[in-house]
Motif scaffolding. Structure first.
Motif, PDB file in Angstrom:
ATOM      1  N   MET A   1       0.732  -1.103   0.136  1.00 44.74           N
ATOM      2  CA  MET A   1       0.074   0.122   0.181  1.00 44.74           C
ATOM      3  C   MET A   1       0.844   1.407  -0.066  1.00 44.74           C
ATOM      4  N   THR A   2       0.744   2.113  -0.906  1.00 44.61           N
ATOM      5  CA  THR A   2       1.336   3.362  -0.804  1.00 44.61           C
ATOM      6  C   THR A   2       1.185   4.215   0.109  1.00 44.61           C
ATOM      7  N   ASP A   3       2.008   5.186   0.388  1.00 46.70           N
ATOM      8  CA  ASP A   3       1.537   6.179   1.490  1.00 46.70           C
ATOM      9  C   ASP A   3       0.640   6.982   1.119  1.00 46.70           C
ATOM     10  N   ILE A   4       0.213   7.302  -0.164  1.00 43.62           N
ATOM     11  CA  ILE A   4      -0.846   8.029  -0.731  1.00 43.62           C
ATOM     12  C   ILE A   4      -2.272   7.411  -0.116  1.00 43.62           C
ATOM     13  N   THR A   5      -2.319   5.858  -0.503  1.00 44.74           N
ATOM     14  CA  THR A   5      -3.372   5.370  -0.386  1.00 44.74           C
ATOM     15  C   THR A   5      -3.755   5.332   1.391  1.00 44.74           C
ATOM     16  N   HIS A   6      -2.550   5.034   2.025  1.00 40.37           N
ATOM     17  CA  HIS A   6      -2.824   4.714   3.571  1.00 40.37           C
ATOM     18  C   HIS A   6      -3.356   6.304   3.875  1.00 40.37           C
ATOM     19  N   ASN A   7      -2.745   7.321   3.682  1.00 36.59           N
ATOM     20  CA  ASN A   7      -3.179   8.783   4.236  1.00 36.59           C
ATOM     21  C   ASN A   7      -4.640   8.878   3.794  1.00 36.59           C
ATOM     22  N   TYR A   9      -7.014   6.760   3.786  1.00 31.53           N
ATOM     23  CA  TYR A   9      -7.774   6.056   4.616  1.00 31.53           C
ATOM     24  C   TYR A   9      -7.803   6.533   5.960  1.00 31.53           C
ATOM     25  N   ASN A  10      -6.720   7.064   6.235  1.00 34.42           N
ATOM     26  CA  ASN A  10      -6.375   7.527   7.612  1.00 34.42           C
ATOM     27  C   ASN A  10      -7.236   8.917   7.982  1.00 34.42           C
ATOM     28  N   GLN A  11      -7.496   9.539   6.841  1.00 33.61           N
ATOM     29  CA  GLN A  11      -8.284  10.986   6.878  1.00 33.61           C
ATOM     30  C   GLN A  11      -9.841  10.679   7.148  1.00 33.61           C
ATOM     31  N   LYS A  12     -10.000   9.577   6.575  1.00 37.97           N
ATOM     32  CA  LYS A  12     -11.433   9.154   6.805  1.00 37.97           C
ATOM     33  C   LYS A  12     -11.970   8.625   8.104  1.00 37.97           C
ATOM     34  N   SER A  13     -13.268   9.094   8.749  1.00 34.41           N
ATOM     35  CA  SER A  13     -13.787   8.766   9.875  1.00 34.41           C
ATOM     36  C   SER A  13     -14.152   7.142   9.893  1.00 34.41           C
ATOM     37  N   ASP A  14     -14.223   6.850  10.894  1.00 35.47           N
ATOM     38  CA  ASP A  14     -14.523   5.276  11.003  1.00 35.47           C
ATOM     39  C   ASP A  14     -15.908   5.208  10.300  1.00 35.47           C
ATOM     40  N   SER A  15     -16.831   5.847  10.658  1.00 36.70           N
ATOM     41  CA  SER A  15     -18.232   5.792   9.775  1.00 36.70           C
ATOM     42  C   SER A  15     -18.319   5.827   8.523  1.00 36.70           C
TER      43      SER A  15
END
Length: 118
Positions: A1-7, A9-15
């Motif tokens: 997984m690239t850093d861009i993809t990782h970021n 998903y990190n920026q999205k809330s759980d909901s």
């Protein structure tokens, strides 16, 4: 997984992530031309449970796995595989300790065999 993809998903809330999973399930259910009732029956869950899952309400991991199995989407589990890696320094150390030839190890004397009293 690239850093861009990782970021991303990190920026999205759980909901938001749960809603995305629900949309994924709904998309693939419709792609297979299955009703909620059909998919729910095949997965061994109620239609209302599937509806909640598709709408982004919390469900259990077991329910999610049952639905993904019926949709033939368990390849998603590949992302959860553990790949052990060894550091370059540890690898070098292991190679250094590896025997290079047969025979006695240097620096070690043979232990005398039991002395025989004849």
């Amino acid at each position: 997984m690239t850093d861009i993809t990782h970021n991303k998903y990190n920026q999205k809330s759980d909901s938001a992530l749960i809603r995305q999973i629900g949309a994924y399930i709904k998309h693939h259910r419709i792609e297979l031309n299955k009703t909620q009732e059909q998919l729910a029956n095949e997965a061994g869950i109620s239609r209302s449970t599937l509806s909640l899952l598709e709408n982004g309400d919390n469900g259990t991991i077991a329910t999610l796995l049952q639905v993904l199995r019926v949709l033939d989407k368990l390849f998603i589990m590949d992302g959860f595989e553990i790949h052990e890696s060894i550091s370059p320094l540890s690898l070098l150390k292991l190679q250094k300790e590896k025997r290079q030839r047969a025979g006695r190890r240097s620096g070690k004397k043979d232990k005398p065999s039991e002395e025989l009293d004849w």
